[in-house]
Design an enzyme around this catalytic site. Structure first.
Site, PDB file in Angstrom:
ATOM      1  N   HIS A   1       0.834  -1.220   0.000  1.00  0.00           N
ATOM      2  CA  HIS A   1       0.000   0.000   0.000  1.00  0.00           C
ATOM      3  C   HIS A   1       0.868   1.269   0.000  1.00  0.00           C
ATOM      4  CE1 HIS A   1      -3.266  -2.749   1.320  1.00  0.00           C
ATOM      5  NE2 HIS A   1      -2.323  -3.255   2.086  1.00  0.00           N
TER       6      HIS A   1
ATOM      7  N   LYS B   1      15.306  22.274 -11.699  1.00  0.00           N
ATOM      8  CA  LYS B   1      14.691  20.972 -11.956  1.00  0.00           C
ATOM      9  C   LYS B   1      15.634  19.954 -12.604  1.00  0.00           C
ATOM     10  CE  LYS B   1      10.896  19.780 -11.648  1.00  0.00           C
ATOM     11  NZ  LYS B   1       9.573  20.110 -12.168  1.00  0.00           N
TER      12      LYS B   1
ATOM     13  N   SER C   1      14.227  21.734 -16.896  1.00  0.00           N
ATOM     14  CA  SER C   1      12.988  22.442 -17.206  1.00  0.00           C
ATOM     15  C   SER C   1      13.327  23.726 -17.941  1.00  0.00           C
ATOM     16  CB  SER C   1      12.248  22.755 -15.904  1.00  0.00           C
ATOM     17  OG  SER C   1      11.408  23.884 -16.076  1.00  0.00           O
TER      18      SER C   1
ATOM     19  N   GLU D   1       9.597   8.375 -17.094  1.00  0.00           N
ATOM     20  CA  GLU D   1       8.222   8.812 -17.362  1.00  0.00           C
ATOM     21  C   GLU D   1       7.765   8.433 -18.769  1.00  0.00           C
ATOM     22  OE1 GLU D   1       7.288  12.861 -15.183  1.00  0.00           O
ATOM     23  OE2 GLU D   1       9.328  12.853 -15.943  1.00  0.00           O
TER      24      GLU D   1
END
Ligand code: ARG
Length: 461
Positions: A157, A284, A278, A291
């Site tokens: 979980h 960043k 970024s 991804e």
């Protein structure tokens, strides 16, 4: 416009919009080498069994070999006006060698030809994908080998559950990939059946030697029903399903990498070469590769869905709908071949933050089960032990400390059976080491599974 090889019964030219709509050369051009290999095997068989002359057989063979060379060198370009790769190569052959070229298609249809080409092509892709999976497995194994004693929390979980090692976590993926390899191997085996000789749908009147062609093209078997052989694409669907499962595995790992690289978790740092910045936020460092793999998983699932839906309502045997199979399965194969090395590079170059992993393993009461087990050994029934351990966790939460830091006196308030040895028993290291069953996280068990996985890989399984 290339001259139609089937124009005999037609009195009108095909409408140019239909030509464009019908043509598949834009995507089936990639089958060129497989088409040529299939045609050479077919022609050699026709010649050896006297269905065409030896001279014609030789002319065809040489002609096709030259076409292959010229395509490779770029001397010959695909004609975008051609109907498909099969027509293009046959027309080019006839243009080069004349009448002999027109004899190549004896006893053959594009229906069994395209089924053959696709099997030859996908069979090769199965090998390529398997190689990439093996290379990725080696990357995971090498990392695992260095982290058999790098403690981290195991989760359920997404809550800290019990301590494990990073190696144990990574080896879970190695096992998944081993099953992916096995699935692809089995799919390849079922795919490796020669459809040629099935003709358009009802075989042919020529006494083709199918076995000879099968041997020349390294097929294990010949198909046993001509309708089935030209009209099923289950081998492509099966591969798309295998690849969907593989991508699902990659996507789960990608998700973990993304999570681990977050500042909140900070278990890993991605290499600069495998992350991106970024355009607006200078601080960043984004896990784009992981991804994208997670995102591209959706494409491959979509490809599987395309193939299943494409085939579901088709009456036997061949229907032109089936031309749509190629872009879907090609896309699935291409996507997987992009993602595997990208993920391997990401994993190979990332830095592991052992301290943060160990801190997380020590911080979340991941040893509460071991505390309960300690009480069970002292004779307390497990349910009761679970309750006592839970109360002790609550005490620690209110004090803001770990179980390891609770004073013995406080332990004794909950159970007089608890002694000094509790600290040794619930140390994270002991917790992992004592899970010493085959398949468990104890270092020597993980070491064993690493060795087994290495043996499996070195025997190319
Ligand atoms: N381009 C076709 C395909 O990909 C080849 C088979 C064509 N057969 C036919 N009967 N029109 O399916």
């Amino acid at each position: 416009m290339a001259e139609k090889l089937w124009a005999g019964r037609f009195s009108k030219e095909t409408d140019s919009s239909v030509n464009a709509f019908n043509s598949s050369i834009a995507f089936d051009a990639r089958l060129a080498m497989h088409d040529i290999a299939g045609s050479r095997a077919h022609a050699a068989m026709l010649a050896s069994r006297g269905m065409i002359s030896k001279e014609d057989g030789l002319d065809i063979d040489r002609g096709l070999a030259r076409i292959a060379d010229d395509l490779t060198s770029g001397k010959l370009a695909f004609d975008p006006q051609a109907e498909d790769i099969h027509m293009f190569i046959e027309a080019e052959l006839t243009r080069r060698i004349g009448d002999a070229g027109k004899r190549l298609h004896t006893g053959r249809s594009r229906n069994d030809q395209v089924a053959l080409d696709l099997r030859l092509y996908l069979r090769e892709q199965c090998e390529k994908i398997s190689d990439e999976i093996r290379q990725f497995s080696v990357v995971l194994l090498e990392l695992a080998e260095n982290h058999v004693e790098t403690w981290m929390p195991g989760y359920t979980h997404l809550q800290r559950a019990q301590p494990i090692s990073l190696a144990h976590h990574l080896m879970a993926y190695v096992e998944m990939l081993a099953r992916d390899l096995q699935r692809i191997r089995q799919t390849r085996e079922r795919m490796n059946v020669l459809p040629l000789g099935s003709g358009a749908l009802a075989a042919t009147t020529y006494p083709l030697d199918r076995q000879m062609v099968a041997e020349a093209l390294s097929f294990d078997q010949i198909s046993m029903n001509s309708l089935d052989a030209v009209s099923d694409r289950d081998f492509a669907i099966e591969l798309a399903a295998d690849l969907s499962i593989l991508m699902m595995h990659l996507s789960r790992l990608a998700e973990e990498i993304i999570l681990w690289a977050s500042q909140e978790v900070s278990f890993i740092e991605l290499d600069d070469a495998y992350s991106t910045g970024s355009s607006i936020m200078p601080q960043k460092k984004n896990p784009d590769v992981a991804e994208l793999c997670r995102g591209k998983t959706g494409r491959v699932y979509g490809d599987l869905q395309t193939l299943l839906t494409l085939m579901k309502g088709l009456p036997l045997a061949y229907n032109k709908d089936m031309q749509e199979d190629k872009e879907a399965i090609f896309d699935a194969v291409d996507t997987v071949l992009l993602c595997l090395p990208a993920m391997a590079g990401t994993v190979r170059t990332m830095t592991i933050n052992r301290e943060n992993m160990a801190k997380a393993a020590a911080g979340g009461f991941t040893n509460a089960t071991d505390l309960a087990d300690y009480l069970v050994v002292k004779g307390i029934p497990f349910r009761e032990a679970h309750e006592i351990s839970g109360k002790l966790v609550a005490t620690c939460i209110s004090k803001g400390i770990a179980l390891d830091d609770l004073a013995l006196a406080d332990y004794k308030k909950h159970s007089p059976l608890i002694e000094q040895d509790i600290y040794q028993t619930i140390s994270i290291e002991t917790c992992v080491r004592r899970r010493d069953l085959p398949g468990g996280p104890a270092p020597r068990q993980v070491q064993r599974s690493i060795e087994l996985a290495r043996t499996r890989l070195s025997s190319n399984l």
